[in-house]
Design an enzyme around this catalytic site. Structure first.
Site, short mmCIF file in Angstrom:
data_model
loop_
_atom_site.label_atom_id
_atom_site.label_comp_id
_atom_site.label_asym_id
_atom_site.label_seq_id
_atom_site.Cartn_x
_atom_site.Cartn_y
_atom_site.Cartn_z
N LYS A 172 48.13 25.08 41.21
CA LYS A 172 49.10 26.16 41.46
C LYS A 172 48.72 26.96 42.70
CE LYS A 172 48.73 28.29 37.45
NZ LYS A 172 47.80 27.46 36.67
N ARG A 198 52.40 34.27 31.75
CA ARG A 198 51.61 33.33 30.97
C ARG A 198 51.94 33.40 29.49
NH1 ARG A 198 47.08 32.92 34.90
NH2 ARG A 198 45.63 31.32 34.26
N ARG A 210 34.85 22.71 40.97
CA ARG A 210 35.45 23.65 41.93
C ARG A 210 34.43 24.70 42.37
NH1 ARG A 210 41.11 26.60 40.65
NH2 ARG A 210 39.98 27.69 39.00
N ARG A 212 33.08 29.86 39.69
CA ARG A 212 33.60 30.91 38.81
C ARG A 212 33.05 30.68 37.41
NH1 ARG A 212 39.98 30.66 39.98
NH2 ARG A 212 39.97 30.98 37.73
N ARG A 248 40.39 27.56 28.12
CA ARG A 248 41.56 27.92 28.94
C ARG A 248 42.71 26.93 28.68
NH1 ARG A 248 39.17 28.09 34.74
NH2 ARG A 248 41.22 28.81 35.40
P1 AMP Z 1 43.78 32.09 37.13
O1 AMP Z 1 43.05 32.32 38.40
O2 AMP Z 1 45.29 32.16 37.30
O3 AMP Z 1 43.35 30.81 36.44
O4 AMP Z 1 43.42 33.29 36.13
C1 AMP Z 1 42.09 33.52 35.74
C2 AMP Z 1 42.07 34.35 34.48
O5 AMP Z 1 42.71 35.62 34.71
C3 AMP Z 1 42.79 33.76 33.29
O6 AMP Z 1 42.00 32.81 32.58
C4 AMP Z 1 43.07 35.02 32.46
O7 AMP Z 1 41.90 35.49 31.81
C5 AMP Z 1 43.41 36.04 33.54
N1 AMP Z 1 44.86 36.04 33.85
C6 AMP Z 1 45.47 35.65 35.02
N2 AMP Z 1 46.79 35.79 34.94
C7 AMP Z 1 47.05 36.26 33.69
C8 AMP Z 1 48.25 36.58 32.99
N3 AMP Z 1 49.46 36.43 33.56
N4 AMP Z 1 48.13 37.03 31.73
C9 AMP Z 1 46.93 37.21 31.13
N5 AMP Z 1 45.76 36.89 31.72
C10 AMP Z 1 45.81 36.43 33.00
#
Ligand code: AMP
Length: 207
Positions: free
Chosen positions: A13, A88, A122, A153, A164
């Site tokens: 994404k 999400r 990654r 990360r 996740r």
């Molecule tokens: P990402 O970089 O998009 O994979 O997001 C990393 C982490 O941030 C996720 O595993 C969640 O803990 C948190 N996060 C990101 N976007 C959201 C969202 N829309 N709702 C809730 N938690 C989020």
């Protein structure tokens, strides 16, 4: 055009949204990036988000909705934007529809085994956000763009990735049906190179 990117963590994404940002000249709004920045800066939101992000769980809806609402009100979003990682949950999508008009939801899909291989290798640059896979780095541990030391990360550790994926299937995957019912879903199978997938994304958005 206001676009959402759906799909499991690691489907690409962020990468595709970055390419589309350049192509369309609209901002990429990544809730994951915003939360990580808040965590680095130690803000109230960052402190609240930390334990959820690090365990691979979802940050409470109201926290994330508030930061997105504030961000979308900024001037650079007037001509369109791309949401990467938001919504999400169905609740987030319902709330989003109260303050935003979404034109397309692009769903990037990829098999679990490929995701685990991809995410556990990654490495990211904490300075400029560039993303690499260990297989491209030839043992190097620094960013090719800015020279900063790359990091893994915490949520890219294998056990957290599995969590996740579970969270994605339970809470986020229902959004595929949600946007299909609204008639704006564009599904993409993410097998191929970044450029090949980007060509599919562009074609899907032109349709
Ligand atoms: P990402 O970089 O998009 O994979 O997001 C990393 C982490 O941030 C996720 O595993 C969640 O803990 C948190 N996060 C990101 N976007 C959201 C969202 N829309 N709702 C809730 N938690 C989020």
């Amino acid at each position: 055009m206001n676009i959402i990117f759906l799909g499991p963590p690691g489907a690409g994404k962020g990468t595709q949204a970055q390419l589309l940002t350049r192509e369309l000249g609209i901002p990429q709004i990544s809730t994951g990036d915003m939360l990580r920045k808040a965590m680095r800066e130690g803000t109230k939101t960052g402190l609240e988000a930390k334990r959820y992000v690090e365990s691979g769980g979802l940050v409470p809806d109201d926290v994330v909705i508030a930061i997105v609402k504030e961000r979308l009100a900024e001037d650079d979003c007037k001509g369109g934007y791309m949401l990467d990682g938001f919504p999400r949950t169905v609740y987030q999508a319902d709330e989003l529809s109260k303050f935003a008009q979404i034109d397309a939801a692009v769903d990037l899909e990829l098999a679990d085994e490929v995701i685990i291989e991809r995410l556990s290798g990654r490495r990211v640059c904490p300075n400029c956000n560039a993303t690499y896979h260990t297989s491209q780095l030839g043992g190097s541990t620094v960013c090719k763009n800015c020279g900063a030391g790359l990091i893994q990360r915490k949520d890219d550790m294998e056990e957290t990735i599995r969590n996740r994926l579970k969270v994605y299937k339970e809470q986020t995957a229902p959004l595929i049906e949600y946007y299909r019912n609204k008639g704006i879903l564009r599904e993409i199978n993410c097998v191929g190179t970044v450029d090949e997938i980007f060509a599919l994304v562009k074609r899907a958005l032109e349709a």
